[in-house]
Structure formats: C-alpha cells, structure tokens
Design a protein around this motif. Structure first.
Motif, PDB file in Angstrom:
ATOM      1  N   LYS A  45      -4.909 -13.848  13.014  1.00  0.00           N
ATOM      2  CA  LYS A  45      -4.568 -13.156  14.322  1.00  0.00           C
ATOM      3  C   LYS A  45      -3.249 -12.259  14.126  1.00  0.00           C
ATOM      4  N   LEU A  46      -2.458 -13.055  13.774  1.00  0.00           N
ATOM      5  CA  LEU A  46      -0.885 -12.382  13.632  1.00  0.00           C
ATOM      6  C   LEU A  46      -1.017 -11.155  12.411  1.00  0.00           C
ATOM      7  N   TRP A  47      -1.826 -11.409  11.411  1.00  0.00           N
ATOM      8  CA  TRP A  47      -2.022 -10.280  10.588  1.00  0.00           C
ATOM      9  C   TRP A  47      -2.480  -9.148  11.274  1.00  0.00           C
ATOM     10  N   ALA A  48      -3.741  -9.450  11.764  1.00  0.00           N
ATOM     11  CA  ALA A  48      -4.431  -8.427  12.519  1.00  0.00           C
ATOM     12  C   ALA A  48      -3.363  -7.650  13.440  1.00  0.00           C
ATOM     13  N   GLU A  49      -2.535  -8.463  14.521  1.00  0.00           N
ATOM     14  CA  GLU A  49      -1.745  -7.686  15.178  1.00  0.00           C
ATOM     15  C   GLU A  49      -0.640  -6.844  14.514  1.00  0.00           C
ATOM     16  N   PHE A  50      -0.232  -7.372  13.348  1.00  0.00           N
ATOM     17  CA  PHE A  50       0.613  -6.650  12.538  1.00  0.00           C
ATOM     18  C   PHE A  50      -0.110  -5.398  11.897  1.00  0.00           C
ATOM     19  N   ILE A  51      -1.102  -5.329  11.835  1.00  0.00           N
ATOM     20  CA  ILE A  51      -1.847  -4.114  11.161  1.00  0.00           C
ATOM     21  C   ILE A  51      -1.829  -3.226  12.578  1.00  0.00           C
ATOM     22  N   LEU A  52      -2.392  -3.521  13.690  1.00  0.00           N
ATOM     23  CA  LEU A  52      -2.323  -2.628  14.806  1.00  0.00           C
ATOM     24  C   LEU A  52      -1.103  -1.918  15.257  1.00  0.00           C
ATOM     25  N   HIS A  53      -0.008  -2.810  15.269  1.00  0.00           N
ATOM     26  CA  HIS A  53       1.256  -2.338  15.203  1.00  0.00           C
ATOM     27  C   HIS A  53       1.675  -1.336  14.098  1.00  0.00           C
ATOM     28  N   MET A  54       1.540  -1.692  13.049  1.00  0.00           N
ATOM     29  CA  MET A  54       1.855  -0.532  12.056  1.00  0.00           C
ATOM     30  C   MET A  54       1.088   0.609  12.179  1.00  0.00           C
ATOM     31  N   LYS A  55      -0.270   0.606  12.572  1.00  0.00           N
ATOM     32  CA  LYS A  55      -1.307   1.767  12.631  1.00  0.00           C
ATOM     33  C   LYS A  55      -0.431   2.579  13.840  1.00  0.00           C
ATOM     34  N   ASP A  56       0.106   1.881  15.063  1.00  0.00           N
ATOM     35  CA  ASP A  56       0.425   2.604  15.941  1.00  0.00           C
ATOM     36  C   ASP A  56       1.758   3.160  15.676  1.00  0.00           C
ATOM     37  N   ILE A  57       2.553   2.851  14.882  1.00  0.00           N
ATOM     38  CA  ILE A  57       3.736   3.608  14.311  1.00  0.00           C
ATOM     39  C   ILE A  57       3.420   4.688  13.214  1.00  0.00           C
ATOM     40  N   GLY A  58       2.181   4.789  12.859  1.00  0.00           N
ATOM     41  CA  GLY A  58       1.805   5.762  11.789  1.00  0.00           C
ATOM     42  C   GLY A  58       1.471   5.574  10.363  1.00  0.00           C
ATOM     43  N   MET A  59       1.374   4.315  10.142  1.00  0.00           N
ATOM     44  CA  MET A  59       1.097   3.763   8.731  1.00  0.00           C
ATOM     45  C   MET A  59      -0.114   3.735   8.546  1.00  0.00           C
ATOM     46  N   SER A  60      -0.809   4.075   7.181  1.00  0.00           N
ATOM     47  CA  SER A  60      -2.239   4.358   7.048  1.00  0.00           C
ATOM     48  C   SER A  60      -2.625   2.884   6.589  1.00  0.00           C
ATOM     49  N   LEU A  61      -4.005   2.747   6.616  1.00  0.00           N
ATOM     50  CA  LEU A  61      -4.488   1.485   6.199  1.00  0.00           C
ATOM     51  C   LEU A  61      -4.507   1.234   4.606  1.00  0.00           C
ATOM     52  N   GLU A  62      -4.360   2.384   3.913  1.00  0.00           N
ATOM     53  CA  GLU A  62      -4.053   2.318   2.384  1.00  0.00           C
ATOM     54  C   GLU A  62      -2.541   1.758   2.161  1.00  0.00           C
ATOM     55  N   ASP A  63      -1.770   2.026   2.957  1.00  0.00           N
ATOM     56  CA  ASP A  63      -0.353   1.515   2.857  1.00  0.00           C
ATOM     57  C   ASP A  63      -0.248   0.120   3.222  1.00  0.00           C
ATOM     58  N   LEU A  64      -1.178  -0.307   4.266  1.00  0.00           N
ATOM     59  CA  LEU A  64      -1.007  -1.549   4.558  1.00  0.00           C
ATOM     60  C   LEU A  64      -1.789  -2.618   3.552  1.00  0.00           C
ATOM     61  N   LYS A  65      -2.794  -1.855   2.884  1.00  0.00           N
ATOM     62  CA  LYS A  65      -3.400  -2.670   1.750  1.00  0.00           C
ATOM     63  C   LYS A  65      -2.261  -2.808   0.586  1.00  0.00           C
ATOM     64  N   ASP A  66      -1.500  -1.722   0.509  1.00  0.00           N
ATOM     65  CA  ASP A  66      -0.316  -2.145  -0.730  1.00  0.00           C
ATOM     66  C   ASP A  66       0.562  -3.073  -0.139  1.00  0.00           C
ATOM     67  N   ILE A  67       0.987  -3.212   1.024  1.00  0.00           N
ATOM     68  CA  ILE A  67       1.889  -4.435   1.633  1.00  0.00           C
ATOM     69  C   ILE A  67       1.130  -5.574   1.316  1.00  0.00           C
ATOM     70  N   GLN A  68      -0.308  -5.640   1.784  1.00  0.00           N
ATOM     71  CA  GLN A  68      -0.799  -6.980   1.507  1.00  0.00           C
ATOM     72  C   GLN A  68      -0.927  -7.445   0.118  1.00  0.00           C
ATOM     73  N   ASN A  69      -1.211  -6.538  -0.755  1.00  0.00           N
ATOM     74  CA  ASN A  69      -1.159  -7.006  -2.211  1.00  0.00           C
ATOM     75  C   ASN A  69      -0.071  -6.705  -3.023  1.00  0.00           C
ATOM     76  N   TYR A  70       1.139  -6.680  -2.169  1.00  0.00           N
ATOM     77  CA  TYR A  70       2.452  -6.580  -2.885  1.00  0.00           C
ATOM     78  C   TYR A  70       2.820  -7.988  -3.526  1.00  0.00           C
ATOM     79  N   GLY A  71       2.885  -8.172  -4.711  1.00  0.00           N
ATOM     80  CA  GLY A  71       3.170  -9.478  -5.440  1.00  0.00           C
ATOM     81  C   GLY A  71       1.911 -10.105  -5.764  1.00  0.00           C
ATOM     82  N   HIS A  72       1.153  -9.884  -5.330  1.00  0.00           N
ATOM     83  CA  HIS A  72      -0.524 -10.614  -5.935  1.00  0.00           C
ATOM     84  C   HIS A  72      -0.823 -10.106  -7.325  1.00  0.00           C
TER      85      HIS A  72
END
Length: 72
Positions: A45-72
């Motif tokens: 839930k928290l991650w989905a809310e973060f995604i929605l917030h970041m999309k609202d300020i203009g971040m792409s889903l591809e950028d969000l994938k990069d954030i999610q995968n950072y360090g893995h």
C-alpha cells in the motif's frame, strides 16, 4: 493486515486495472494466498501510494522501476 485488490484500489483511489498493470510492470507485486488471490500488505500500500505521488509530480514508471531496482 492484508488487502485484496479491490480493497487496496479503493483505499488509494485507483482502479483494480491500474494495480494489475503495476503488477504486470513489476512495480507492485502482491503475495498470493493458497487460492491464488492477490494479497497486498501495508508495505504494498505504501509503495503504491508512493508511485502515485511520484507520477503526480511527473516521474515516469520507468524511473520508478529504476528506483525500485536500485541496489538489487
């Protein structure tokens, strides 16, 4: 606490289709119970809310994938 897809969608103000799309894209991957029903945790839930917030300020889903995968 766990939520089914409809419960989570309603809580965060998106459609079930949106959550399924995020799952398909590997952004929000829920657990599955013994009946193969999606089970979302508070962390999902928290991650989905973060995604929605970041999309609202203009971040792409591809950028969000990069954030999610950072360090893995």
């Amino acid at each position: 606490m766990t939520y089914r897809i409809g419960e989570l969608a309603k809580m965060i103000g998106v459609s079930e289709h949106t959550l399924r799309y995020y799952e398909k894209e590997g952004l929000v991957v829920p657990d599955r119970n013994k009946n193969n029903i999606r089970c979302y945790t508070e962390d999902h839930k928290l991650w989905a809310e973060f995604i929605l917030h970041m999309k609202d300020i203009g971040m792409s889903l591809e950028d969000l994938k990069d954030i999610q995968n950072y360090g893995h």
